[in-house]
Design a protein around this motif. Structure first.
Motif, mmCIF file in Angstrom:
data_model
loop_
_atom_site.group_PDB
_atom_site.id
_atom_site.type_symbol
_atom_site.label_atom_id
_atom_site.label_comp_id
_atom_site.label_asym_id
_atom_site.label_seq_id
_atom_site.Cartn_x
_atom_site.Cartn_y
_atom_site.Cartn_z
ATOM 1 N N ALA A 141 13.811 23.874 49.701
ATOM 2 C CA ALA A 141 13.258 22.736 50.445
ATOM 3 C C ALA A 141 12.798 23.158 51.852
ATOM 4 O O ALA A 141 11.726 22.756 52.312
ATOM 5 N N LEU A 142 13.608 23.978 52.521
ATOM 6 C CA LEU A 142 13.222 24.456 53.856
ATOM 7 C C LEU A 142 11.964 25.318 53.792
ATOM 8 O O LEU A 142 11.068 25.186 54.639
ATOM 9 N N LEU A 143 11.881 26.188 52.788
ATOM 10 C CA LEU A 143 10.673 27.005 52.648
ATOM 11 C C LEU A 143 9.465 26.162 52.285
ATOM 12 O O LEU A 143 8.354 26.450 52.718
ATOM 13 N N LEU A 144 9.666 25.139 51.492
ATOM 14 C CA LEU A 144 8.562 24.279 51.088
ATOM 15 C C LEU A 144 7.856 23.681 52.302
ATOM 16 O O LEU A 144 6.629 23.690 52.373
ATOM 17 N N VAL A 145 8.614 23.195 53.255
ATOM 18 C CA VAL A 145 8.020 22.603 54.453
ATOM 19 C C VAL A 145 7.770 23.629 55.550
ATOM 20 O O VAL A 145 7.119 23.333 56.545
ATOM 21 N N GLY A 146 8.302 24.830 55.377
ATOM 22 C CA GLY A 146 8.080 25.888 56.359
ATOM 23 C C GLY A 146 8.927 25.736 57.604
ATOM 24 O O GLY A 146 8.444 25.925 58.716
ATOM 25 N N LEU A 147 10.193 25.400 57.432
ATOM 26 C CA LEU A 147 11.108 25.243 58.562
ATOM 27 C C LEU A 147 12.153 26.359 58.513
ATOM 28 O O LEU A 147 12.808 26.545 57.483
ATOM 29 N N PHE A 148 12.312 27.078 59.613
ATOM 30 C CA PHE A 148 13.201 28.249 59.693
ATOM 31 C C PHE A 148 12.855 29.269 58.599
ATOM 32 O O PHE A 148 13.728 29.874 57.987
ATOM 33 N N SER A 149 11.576 29.431 58.370
ATOM 34 C CA SER A 149 11.079 30.191 57.222
ATOM 35 C C SER A 149 11.549 31.639 57.188
ATOM 36 O O SER A 149 11.946 32.129 56.124
ATOM 37 N N ARG A 150 11.471 32.335 58.301
ATOM 38 C CA ARG A 150 11.830 33.762 58.284
ATOM 39 C C ARG A 150 13.298 33.996 57.926
ATOM 40 O O ARG A 150 13.591 34.766 57.011
ATOM 41 N N PRO A 151 14.257 33.357 58.617
ATOM 42 C CA PRO A 151 15.653 33.613 58.249
ATOM 43 C C PRO A 151 15.998 33.083 56.855
ATOM 44 O O PRO A 151 16.758 33.726 56.123
ATOM 45 N N VAL A 152 15.436 31.943 56.482
ATOM 46 C CA VAL A 152 15.702 31.396 55.149
ATOM 47 C C VAL A 152 15.144 32.330 54.084
ATOM 48 O O VAL A 152 15.818 32.642 53.092
ATOM 49 N N ALA A 153 13.911 32.796 54.269
ATOM 50 C CA ALA A 153 13.298 33.705 53.295
ATOM 51 C C ALA A 153 14.097 35.006 53.186
ATOM 52 O O ALA A 153 14.281 35.539 52.091
ATOM 53 N N PHE A 154 14.585 35.513 54.308
ATOM 54 C CA PHE A 154 15.395 36.739 54.281
ATOM 55 C C PHE A 154 16.686 36.511 53.485
ATOM 56 O O PHE A 154 17.069 37.337 52.656
ATOM 57 N N LEU A 155 17.344 35.390 53.735
ATOM 58 C CA LEU A 155 18.569 35.051 53.018
ATOM 59 C C LEU A 155 18.304 34.912 51.512
ATOM 60 O O LEU A 155 19.056 35.445 50.685
ATOM 61 N N LEU A 156 17.222 34.220 51.162
ATOM 62 C CA LEU A 156 16.902 34.019 49.748
ATOM 63 C C LEU A 156 16.469 35.318 49.074
ATOM 64 O O LEU A 156 16.740 35.522 47.887
ATOM 65 N N SER A 157 15.820 36.196 49.814
ATOM 66 C CA SER A 157 15.472 37.505 49.272
ATOM 67 C C SER A 157 16.742 38.266 48.891
ATOM 68 O O SER A 157 16.825 38.857 47.811
ATOM 69 N N GLY A 158 17.720 38.218 49.766
ATOM 70 C CA GLY A 158 19.009 38.850 49.480
ATOM 71 C C GLY A 158 19.712 38.210 48.299
ATOM 72 O O GLY A 158 20.305 38.908 47.466
ATOM 73 N N GLU A 159 19.639 36.886 48.214
ATOM 74 C CA GLU A 159 20.249 36.195 47.077
ATOM 75 C C GLU A 159 19.626 36.667 45.764
ATOM 76 O O GLU A 159 20.322 36.908 44.780
#
Length: 134
Positions: free
Chosen positions: A62-80
């Protein structure tokens, strides 16, 4: 328009499209695990490995969908996704097409790209940084 101008104008927009499409597909995994939609009648215990993954997919998607805190969220999800691949897929076969891990690999590297490149111009992060969508 020359190629450089086209690239400067369209690259941030297409990056946003990549982020939005990836987030929608990823969010679907979270809604399936946590909300039971579509087609997952038995949601996992929230503090189990699958439950935590589902929460990351739901909230992070949901955060990536709207583009909020994208860099740290994307990094965390990449690790997941890297973790998910090695825990759930790799033990079954060395070949992603046989172990069902191709989506996990793609999500991992798309999210890593977003973590490095940013969310694109059509995002809340861009509005917060620049004051407007370009």
């Amino acid at each position: 328009m020359d190629i450089r101008t086209t690239t400067l104008v369209w690259a941030p927009r297409i990056l946003s499209v990549l982020r939005i499409v990836a987030a929608l597909l990823f969010l679907e995994h979270g809604t399936q695990k946590i909300l039971g939609f579509p087609g997952h009648p038995n949601p996992p215990v929230l503090l189990s490995l699958s439950g935590i993954a589902g929460l990351l997919e739901l909230i992070g998607g949901a955060l990536l969908l709207v583009g909020l805190f994208s860099r740290p969220v994307a990094f965390l999800l990449s690790g997941e996704m890297a973790f998910a691949y090695f825990i759930a897929h790799a033990p079954h076969s060395i070949f992603p097409v046989l172990n069902g891990g191709d989506a996990a690999i793609l999500f991992c590297f798309v999210f890593l790209h977003i973590a490095v490149s940013g969310p694109g111009s059509l995002s809340i992060d861009a509005v917060r940084a620049n004051g407007s969508m370009r």
